[in-house]
Write a protein that holds these residues in place. Structure first.
Motif, PDB file in Angstrom:
ATOM      1  N   MET A 300      -6.284  -6.184   2.394  1.00 27.29           N
ATOM      2  CA  MET A 300      -7.203  -5.160   1.908  1.00 27.29           C
ATOM      3  C   MET A 300      -7.560  -4.182   3.019  1.00 27.29           C
ATOM      4  O   MET A 300      -7.945  -4.577   4.120  1.00 27.29           O
ATOM      5  CB  MET A 300      -8.471  -5.794   1.334  1.00 27.29           C
ATOM      6  N   VAL A 301      -7.445  -2.879   2.666  1.00 30.40           N
ATOM      7  CA  VAL A 301      -7.653  -1.815   3.644  1.00 30.40           C
ATOM      8  C   VAL A 301      -8.614  -0.780   3.071  1.00 30.40           C
ATOM      9  O   VAL A 301      -8.539  -0.432   1.886  1.00 30.40           O
ATOM     10  CB  VAL A 301      -6.308  -1.132   4.002  1.00 30.40           C
ATOM     11  N   LEU A 302      -9.535  -0.296   3.909  1.00 29.61           N
ATOM     12  CA  LEU A 302     -10.391   0.825   3.551  1.00 29.61           C
ATOM     13  C   LEU A 302      -9.738   2.098   4.065  1.00 29.61           C
ATOM     14  O   LEU A 302      -9.606   2.300   5.276  1.00 29.61           O
ATOM     15  CB  LEU A 302     -11.783   0.654   4.172  1.00 29.61           C
ATOM     16  N   PHE A 303      -9.290   2.956   3.144  1.00 31.73           N
ATOM     17  CA  PHE A 303      -8.666   4.221   3.504  1.00 31.73           C
ATOM     18  C   PHE A 303      -9.730   5.321   3.497  1.00 31.73           C
ATOM     19  O   PHE A 303     -10.497   5.456   2.535  1.00 31.73           O
ATOM     20  CB  PHE A 303      -7.558   4.577   2.504  1.00 31.73           C
ATOM     21  N   ILE A 304      -9.775   6.109   4.574  1.00 37.50           N
ATOM     22  CA  ILE A 304     -10.778   7.160   4.716  1.00 37.50           C
ATOM     23  C   ILE A 304     -10.084   8.457   5.118  1.00 37.50           C
ATOM     24  O   ILE A 304      -9.198   8.453   5.984  1.00 37.50           O
ATOM     25  CB  ILE A 304     -11.825   6.805   5.793  1.00 37.50           C
ATOM     26  N   GLU A 305     -10.514   9.566   4.494  1.00 34.30           N
ATOM     27  CA  GLU A 305     -10.018  10.869   4.945  1.00 34.30           C
ATOM     28  C   GLU A 305     -10.611  11.162   6.312  1.00 34.30           C
ATOM     29  O   GLU A 305     -11.835  11.126   6.497  1.00 34.30           O
ATOM     30  CB  GLU A 305     -10.382  11.974   3.944  1.00 34.30           C
ATOM     31  N   LYS A 306      -9.754  11.480   7.239  1.00 34.15           N
ATOM     32  CA  LYS A 306     -10.105  11.507   8.655  1.00 34.15           C
ATOM     33  C   LYS A 306     -10.989  12.693   9.039  1.00 34.15           C
ATOM     34  O   LYS A 306     -10.784  13.800   8.597  1.00 34.15           O
ATOM     35  CB  LYS A 306      -8.799  11.565   9.459  1.00 34.15           C
ATOM     36  N   PHE A 336      -7.265   5.696   8.714  1.00 35.47           N
ATOM     37  CA  PHE A 336      -7.649   7.101   8.596  1.00 35.47           C
ATOM     38  C   PHE A 336      -6.422   7.946   8.272  1.00 35.47           C
ATOM     39  O   PHE A 336      -5.382   7.813   8.927  1.00 35.47           O
ATOM     40  CB  PHE A 336      -8.282   7.591   9.897  1.00 35.47           C
ATOM     41  N   LEU A 337      -6.563   8.809   7.280  1.00 35.33           N
ATOM     42  CA  LEU A 337      -5.508   9.758   6.940  1.00 35.33           C
ATOM     43  C   LEU A 337      -6.074  11.169   7.010  1.00 35.33           C
ATOM     44  O   LEU A 337      -7.251  11.391   6.694  1.00 35.33           O
ATOM     45  CB  LEU A 337      -4.943   9.502   5.538  1.00 35.33           C
TER      46      LEU A 337
END
Length: 362
Positions: A300-306, A336-337
Motif C-alpha cells: 500500500m502506497v500513498l500517492f501525492i502530487e508533488k 510523490f509524482l
C-alpha cells in the motif's frame, strides 16, 4: 415529445421551438464561437431531432471511456424526477457550468427544456463565472465548489440549491458547506443511470451521511456492490462496482470501489475508506494505491502530487498518518509524482498514475 406551443427560456429570454432552433443555427454560424457554446447549441439541435436517443460518454474513471445510447424518453423521465424532487418551477433559473461531453452537462440542458426552466450558462472551468442573478438550481463538481468558496464565497448567496457529484467530498469542504445558506446535496449516479439516482443532504434540515434513492429507484447489494433498478429510466439489475453499506430501509453509504480493493499481507484493504480517514491532512491531491510486492501481494502506497512544501513536511506527515490510521492501514510508502494522470472529466486515473510511477521509478 415536445408540445407545439412549448416555451423555452435561455438567459432570461423566451423562445418558441422554432426561434430556439434559429438561435442555435445563428450561433453555430459564428466561426469564432467557443467550443463549449458550439457543443451547447449542437446538443439542443440534437435534442429536437427525430432521433430517439442521445449518444453519451462514460467518464472513464474506472475503465476505458465508451459511448452509450440513452433513449430520450428515459432522459425526460430523469429530468422530470429531478425537477419534482428539488421542487423546481417553470422559469426557475438553472446554471450550467459543466462540460457537455458527459451526462451531467447534457442533463442540465434537458431539465431546462423539459421543465421550461431558464437556462444560464458559464464556460466550464475549475473556477466558473457565476452570472449576476439569483440561481435556483445548479450542479458542480467538488473542485469548482472548493475554488468558489475560496475566491468568490459571496456567489453562494445567489444560489438556492446546489447538487455536487463526480467524486467524494473532502471533510474540509463538507465543514465549509455546512456554514453556507445554499441548500447542498451530494449525488450518486453515473452515465448509465442518466445522472443521479440517489442523494444525501449535506447541510441544513435533513442533512445526513446516508444516501437515499430517488422515487422510482430501487437499490440493493450484490456482493456488497450496488445494484440499480429504475424502470422509468430503462434500468434493470444494473450492477455497479460501487461498494456500499446499506441499512434496513435502503439508505446507504459508499465505502469504495470493488476494482480498487487490494489484498496486502492477507488483509483486504479499502483505499477510499483510508483516504477519507486522512482527509484534511493534505491540501494536495492524493490517493491510496497498490504496487506489486513479492511478499505482501500489494504494497500500500500513498500517492501525492508533488510540491516542495509537502516534501519538507514528510516527517510530520508520517506522524499524522500513524495517529489517524490503524496500524495495518498506514501506507508502507509515500510516493510523490509531479502530476497525476487525469481522465477527460478531470478525475484522477488511479491505474494510469500508478503505471506512470512504476515506469519512471524502474
Amino acid at each position: 415529445m415536445h408540445k407545439k406551443d412549448s416555451e423555452y427560456h435561455v438567459s432570461g429570454k423566451c423562445f418558441s421551438k422554432e426561434d430556439l432552433l434559429q438561435l442555435c443555427d445563428d450561433e453555430l454560424a459564428d466561426v469564432q464561437i467557443s467550443t463549449f457554446k458550439r457543443a451547447l447549441y449542437s446538443f439542443i439541435k440534437e435534442w429536437f431531432s427525430f432521433t430517439e436517443y442521445v449518444i453519451a460518454n462514460t467518464s472513464g474513471s474506472t475503465g476505458k471511456p465508451r459511448e452509450i445510447k440513452l433513449l430520450k424518453k428515459h432522459m425526460i423521465a430523469s429530468a422530470q424526477a429531478t425537477i419534482s424532487y428539488f421542487n423546481l418551477s417553470k422559469k426557475d433559473k438553472v446554471l450550467l457550468c459543466l462540460p457537455l461531453h458527459f451526462i451531467a452537462g447534457k442533463m442540465m440542458v434537458v431539465r431546462a427544456l423539459v421543465g421550461g426552466l431558464d437556462l444560464y450558462v458559464s464556460e466550464p472551468s475549475s473556477n466558473p463565472e457565476i452570472p449576476e442573478t439569483d440561481i435556483q438550481f445548479s450542479a458542480m463538481v467538488p473542485l469548482q465548489v472548493t475554488n468558489l468558496l475560496k475566491e468568490h464565497p459571496d456567489v453562494f448567496t445567489q444560489i438556492e440549491k446546489l447538487i455536487i457529484g463526480g467524486s467524494f467530498i473532502p471533510d474540509q469542504l463538507l465543514q465549509q458547506l455546512k456554514q453556507i445558506n445554499t441548500q447542498v446535496w451530494h449525488t450518486y449516479g453515473m452515465t448509465e443511470t442518466i445522472t443521479h439516482v440517489a442523494v444525501r443532504k449535506i447541510n441544513g434540515t435533513g442533512k445526513g451521511e446516508m444516501y437515499s434513492a430517488l422515487p422510482g429507484v430501487s437499490l440493493s447489494l450484490d456482493n456488497d456492490c450496488i445494484v440499480v433498478n429504475a424502470p422509468h429510466l430503462g434500468i434493470c439489475d444494473l450492477k455497479t462496482n460501487d461498494l456500499a453499506e446499506m441499512d434496513q430501509v435502503g439508505r446507504f453509504r459508499i465505502t469504495g470501489r470493488a476494482d480498487n480493493v487490494m489484498i496486502s499481507g492477507g488483509l483486504k484493504l479499502f483505499p477510499e475508506k483510508i483516504e477519507q480517514k486522512i482527509s484534511g491532512l493534505l491540501s494536495e491531491d492524493y490517493f491510496i494505491g497498490g504496487l506489486n510486492d513479492p511478499k505482501l501481494g500489494k504494497r500500500m502506497v500513498l500517492f501525492i502530487e508533488k510540491n516542495s512544501h509537502i516534501e519538507r513536511q514528510i516527517f510530520n506527515l508520517w506522524l499524522k498518518l500513524e495517529e489517524k490510521l490503524e496500524k495495518y492501514e498506514v501506507p508502507k510508502e509515500i510516493a510523490f509524482l509531479k502530476a497525476f494522470t487525469k481522465t477527460k472529466t478531470g478525475k484522477t486515473d488511479r491505474q494510469a498514475t500508478i503505471a506512470q510511477y512504476e515506469m519512471t521509478s524502474s
